[in-house]
Enzyme design. Structure first.
Site, PDB file in Angstrom:
ATOM      1  CB  ILE A  51      40.734  27.306 -15.250  1.00  0.00           C
ATOM      2  CG1 ILE A  51      42.109  26.726 -14.908  1.00  0.00           C
ATOM      3  CG2 ILE A  51      40.864  28.521 -16.151  1.00  0.00           C
ATOM      4  CD1 ILE A  51      42.834  26.160 -16.104  1.00  0.00           C
ATOM      5  CB  VAL A  52      36.548  30.754 -13.077  1.00  0.00           C
ATOM      6  CG1 VAL A  52      35.168  31.353 -13.304  1.00  0.00           C
ATOM      7  CG2 VAL A  52      36.534  29.831 -11.871  1.00  0.00           C
ATOM      8  CE  LYS A  67      33.642  25.973 -10.318  1.00  0.00           C
ATOM      9  NZ  LYS A  67      33.067  25.633  -8.996  1.00  0.00           N
ATOM     10  CG  ASP A 182      33.186  23.347   0.889  1.00  0.00           C
ATOM     11  OD1 ASP A 182      33.462  23.533   2.095  1.00  0.00           O
ATOM     12  OD2 ASP A 182      33.822  23.867  -0.042  1.00  0.00           O
TER      13      ASP A 182
END
Length: 745
Positions: A51-52, A67, A182
C-alpha cells in the site's frame, strides 16, 4: 495513524488519527485528499501486496512516499530482520538512487518513507483519479520512456548517458554489500526533464554478509539470470546480468528475453538466445552487452571493469555537466591555481605541477581578461638554443617530459603532444621541385579524449599519466615494471583508467622513470611500478603492478608527491618533507646536517625503504615552496626565493662555482627571487621573479639552452619573446627541457 514530519525531519506517527489511515497535512496548499493506492507487484516466488501513501512533509511542503508492507504473517524475528534491512537501505546515499528517509514497524505493517518521484505509473493513476483535468507530470520510468519511443532507436550518446547513471548507482549499492535483485526498466525512474535516472524499489534486495551468496529465486522473470533459473547460488553477477538486460533494452527498445510462457522464457535465458543489436551502434557497445549477458557468471565483467571500459569513460566524466533542470556551466579555476598553494610574492610567476619537472607551492595572479596564446620552448638533444614548438592555436598551461615524450595540457583541458616527424613522411617530391625543410616537431592533440577535461599530465621514461578534473587517473604507454597500474605488465596505446583508484578522488600524480605516486583529496598516498631502492616507500624493493597505499605518520597530511628517477618525496600541507629511495650523494637530504660540516661516513644514508623526514638543513627548517629531483642531484626553492641545490656536483650542476663534492646543501650564489626550478640528468634550471631563465651544469648537446659547454655558474637563457612574459610551467628530464610561457597583458 497520522503521518507527519517532526522538527528534526524524521517521519513520525501520530495515533490521534483513525487507526489504519494516513492523512495528508490539511493546509490551504494541500493538493491531494487522503487517498490510498494499492497495487500488486508480481514476484517470481510469490505475490505481495504493498500500500502506497502520498504524504506532504510539514517542514517544506514536499511530497513524500510512505510504503506500507503488511507483515501480519511474519514472526517477530522476521519483522526485526525486515526493519534492519531498511535501516541498511537508509545508508544508501547516491544521486541516482531514490532516497530513503525513515522506516518503522506499526503493528501489522512495515512503514517506509522515501523520496517522491513524479510521473511513475502508480502516481500517473493517482493524478487521473484525483486531478482528471491536470496535465500528467513528466518523468516516469525508463520503461515508459522506451515504450514512447515506438521504433525510433535512441542515439548511442543518450543510451550511455542513462546507462552510466544506473552503473554508478549499482556500484554504490554493491559497495554496501547489497544485491538489488530486481533491476529492470520499470524500477528505474526519470526526473521531469528526462535526464536524471534513479534506481528505486529495493523491496526484495538482499544484504550480503562478506562474500556470501543469495539463494532465493526472486525478481522479474524477464531479467533473471541463468544461474537463478538453475537454482544455483548467485551474488553481484546476477545484478550485472539484469544491468545487461537494461542496456540491451535501451539499445533495442525491447526486452532481451520474452516468451509466451515461463518454460519458454527460461529456455531462452538458459540458451542465451536474443535478437542481435542494430549495427548502427558501435562494436564496443554491442560487445559490452554480450559480455554482460554471458551465461557464465564468472565471465561477466565486474562493475569497476565496466566503468573503466573505453566506451563509458566520456559519458562518466561528462555526466555532471550535462544533467539537471538547467544546463549547468561549471565555474572552473585556472588549472595553475588548482595545482598550487599561495606564494605571497607580489611579482611571483605562475605555477607548475611536478611532472618530471618540479613541484610548486606557488599560485598565479588572478587574470581579469582572457589569456593570450602561450608559447612552448624546448632545447637539448642537439637543440642548443630554445626552439618554439607548434601550438595548434591553443594555450598550454602545463608541460611534462619523459625520455621519449613531450606533452602539455591546454587551458581547455586537452592533452597535446609534440613528436618528431616520421622519417620519409610526406608526399614524394616531383622532379625539379625545391625540397622544403621538414619541421623538427609536429604537434597533435591526443586522440580518444573528446569530452574529457585533463587537469595535469606527468611523464615517465616510456609511459605517461594524466589526471582529469574529476580526480580520475589514466595511464598509457609501456607497461613494464607495472608502472601503468592496471594489474598487469601490458602496454596501452590510449589513456586507460586505473581501475583500482576509481573509488578515490586524486588531487595530484607524479611519475618517476618507471614508478608513480598519487595523492588523494583525503591525503592518502598510493604508489606502484618499479620498487628498486625502496622508491615506492612500501618497505620492500618489490615491483607492484597495481596501486598500493603507502603508510605515513598519522599526523602527516600529504599534499603533494614527487618522483625522481629512483626515489620519491611527499610534501605535507605544513611543508614537511618525507623521502624514500636512493639517497646517493645525499640528493634526498637524509644525512643529518645542521651546518656546513660534512657528515662522517658512518652517518651517511644511502637508501631507505620507507618514507622518512629529511634531515639536512635548510630542507628541515626552511619553508620549501618548490622542489625537484634530478638523476643525481636536487634543487629546492624557499619561501624567500632562495635556491638551494644538493647531491652530485660532478659537472657543476649545484652552481656553487666549483665542482667540489659535498653532501651539504648549498645556496646558489647570485640568485634571488627564484619562483621555480628543475633538474635534468646533470644540469639545473631556475626561473626568476620576472620570468628570467637561468641554467648551469653540463652543457653537452644543448642542455643549457645556449651554445657553450659546461658552466658551474647560473647564466641566462634567451627566449624569442618580444613582449613581457610569465613562465607558467617547466620540466626537465635526462638532457632535455620543456618550458611554457604566456604573454603578459
Amino acid at each position: 495513524m497520522h503521518v507527519a514530519r517532526s522538527k528534526d525531519g524524521e517521519v513520525r506517527e501520530d495515533k490521534s488519527g483513525r487507526e489504519g489511515s494516513v492523512r495528508v497535512n490539511k493546509t490551504t496548499n494541500t493538493l491531494w485528499s487522503a487517498n490510498k493506492l494499492s497495487f500488486c507487484q508480481l514476484l517470481f516466488s510469490k505475490n505481495s501486496l504493498t500500500i502506497v501513501h502520498l504524504c506532504r512533509r510539514r517542514s517544506d511542503g514536499a511530497l513524500v512516499i510512505l510504503k506500507e508492507i503488511p507483515v501480519e504473517q511474519m514472526t517477530r524475528d522476521e519483522r526485526l530482520a525486515a526493519q534492519n534491512e531498511c535501516q541498511v537501505l537508509k545508508l544508501l546515499n547516491h544521486p541516482n538512487i531514490i532516497e530513503y528517509y525513515e522506516n518503522f514497524l506499526e503493528d501489522k505493517a512495515l512503514m517506509i518513507a522515501m523520496e517522491y518521484a513524479p510521473g511513475t505509473d502508480i502516481f500517473s493513476l493517482f493524478f487521473k483519479m484525483c486531478k482528471p483535468d491536470t496535465q500528467m507530470p513528466s518523468g516516469g520510468t525508463l520503461a515508459d520512456y522506451i515504450q514512447k519511443r515506438c521504433n525510433s532507436l535512441l542515439d548511442e550518446d543518450t543510451i550511455l548517458h542513462f546507462f552510466v547513471q544506473i552503473l554508478l548507482a549499482l556500484y554504490h549499492v554493491h559497495n554496501k554489500l547489497i544485491l538489488h535483485r530486481d533491476l529492470k526498466t520499470q524500477n528505474i525512474l526519470l526526473d521531469k526533464h528526462q535526464m536524471i535516472v534513479k534506481i528505486g524499489d529495493f523491496g526484495i534486495s538482499k544484504i550480503l554478509v562478506s562474500k556470501s551468496k543469495a539463494y532465493t529465486v526472486v525478481g522479474t522473470p524477464c531479467y533473471i539470470s541463468p544461474e537463478l533459473c538453475e537454482g544455483k547460488p548467485y551474488n553481484q553477477k546476477s545484478d550485472i546480468w539484469a544491468l545487461g538486460c537494461v542496456l540491451y533494452e535501451l539499445a533495442s527498445l525491447k526486452r532481451a528475453f520474452e516468451a509466451a510462457n515461463l518454460p519458454a522464457l527460461v529456455l531462452k535465458i538458459m540458451s542465451g538466445t536474443f535478437a542481435p543489436i542494430s549495427d548502427r551502434y558501435s562494436a564496443e557497445l554491442r560487445q559490452l552487452i554480450l559480455n554482460m549477458l554471458n551465461l557464465d557468471p564468472s565471465k561477466r565483467p565486474q562493475l569497476n571493469e565496466i566503468m573503466a571500459h573505453p566506451i563509458c569513460i566520456r559519458p562518466l566524466l561528462n555526466l555532471y555537466t550535462d544533467i539537471g533542470n538547467v544546463k549547468m556551466r561549471r565555474i572552473e579555476k585556472p588549472l595553475s591555481a588548482l595545482q598550487a598553494g599561495s606564494h605571497g610574492r607580489p611579482g611571483g610567476r605562475g605555477t607548475n605541477t611536478r611532472t618530471r619537472g618540479g613541484l610548486s607551492g606557488l599560485s598565479s595572479t588572478k587574470m581579469m581578461h582572457p589569456l593570450p596564446l602561450s608559447s612552448v620552448y624546448t632545447w637539448g638533444s642537439g637543440i642548443s638554443t630554445p626552439l618554439r614548438l607548434p601550438m595548434l592555436n591553443t594555450e598550454v598551461i602545463q608541460v611534462s617530459l619523459g625520455r621519449t615524450q613531450k606533452m602539455g595540457v591546454t587551458k581547455s583541458g586537452r592533452l597535446i603532444t609534440w613528436e618528431a616527424p616520421s622519417v620519409g613522411s610526406g608526399e614524394p617530391a616531383l622532379p625539379g621541385a625545391v625540397e622544403q625543410m621538414q619541421p623538427q616537431f609536429i604537434s597533435r592533440f591526443l586522440e580518444g579524449q573528446s569530452g574529457v577535461t585533463i587537469k595535469s599530465v606527468s611523464c615517465g621514461d616510456l609511459f605517461s599519466t594524466c589526471l582529469t578534473d574529476r580526480g580520475i587517473i589514466m595511464t598509457f604507454g609501456s607497461g613494464s615494471n607495472g608502472c601503468l597500474g592496471h594489474g598487469n605488465f601490458n602496454d596501452v596505446t590510449q589513456p586507460k583508467i586505473v581501475e583500482a583508484l576509481l573509488g578515490y578522488e586524486l588531487d595530484q600524480v607524479s611519475c618517476g622513470a618507471s614508478h608513480v605516486l598519487a595523492v588523494t583529496n583525503e591525503r592518502e598516498v598510493f604508489s606502484w611500478g618499479r620498487g628498486d631502492n625502496g622508491r615506492l616507500g612500501l618497505g620492500t624493493q618489490d615491483c607492484h603492478h597495481s596501486p598500493q597505499q603507502v603508510s605515513l605518520p598519522a599526523d602527516f597530511e600529504a599534499h603533494r608527491v614527487l618522483c625522481g628517477v629512483d626515489c620519491s618525496m611527499v610534501i605535507s600541507t605544513q611543508h614537511q618533507i618525507l623521502v624514500c629511495g636512493n639517497n646517493r650523494f645525499n640528493k634526498l637530504g637524509l644525512d643529518k646536517i645542521s651546518d656546513t660540516e660534512e657528515p662522517p661516513s658512518h652517518c651517511q644514508v644511502e637508501e631507505v625503504l620507507i618514507f622518512q623526514p629529511v634531515q639536512s638543513a635548510p630542507l628541515n627548517v626552511e619553508k620549501i615552496v618548490y622542489i625537484d629531483i634530478g638523476t643525481a642531484h636536487s634543487v629546492a626553492v624557499t619561501e624567500k626565493g632562495q635556491c638551494y641545490t644538493f647531491g652530485s656536483n660532478q659537472l657543476g650542476q649545484l652552481g656553487c662555482s666549483s665542482r667540489r663534492t659535498s653532501r651539504v646543501p648549498c645556496q646558489v650564489p647570485g640568485l634571488q627571487g627564484i619562483t621555480m626550478a628543475a633538474c635534468g640528468d646533470a644540469f639545473t634550471l631556475a626561473i626568476g621573479a620576472e620570468g628570467e631563465v637561468y641554467t648551469w651544469g653540463k652543457g653537452a648537446r644543448g642542455r643549457l639552452g645556449r651554445k657553450e659547454e659546461d658552466s658551474g655558474k647560473p647564466k641566462a637563457v634567451q627566449l624569442d619573446e618580444s613582449h613581457p612574459f610569465t613562465v607558467t610551467s617547466v620540466a626537465c628530464c635526462h638532457g632535455n627541457t620543456l618550458l611554457a610561457v604566456k604573454r603578459n597583458v
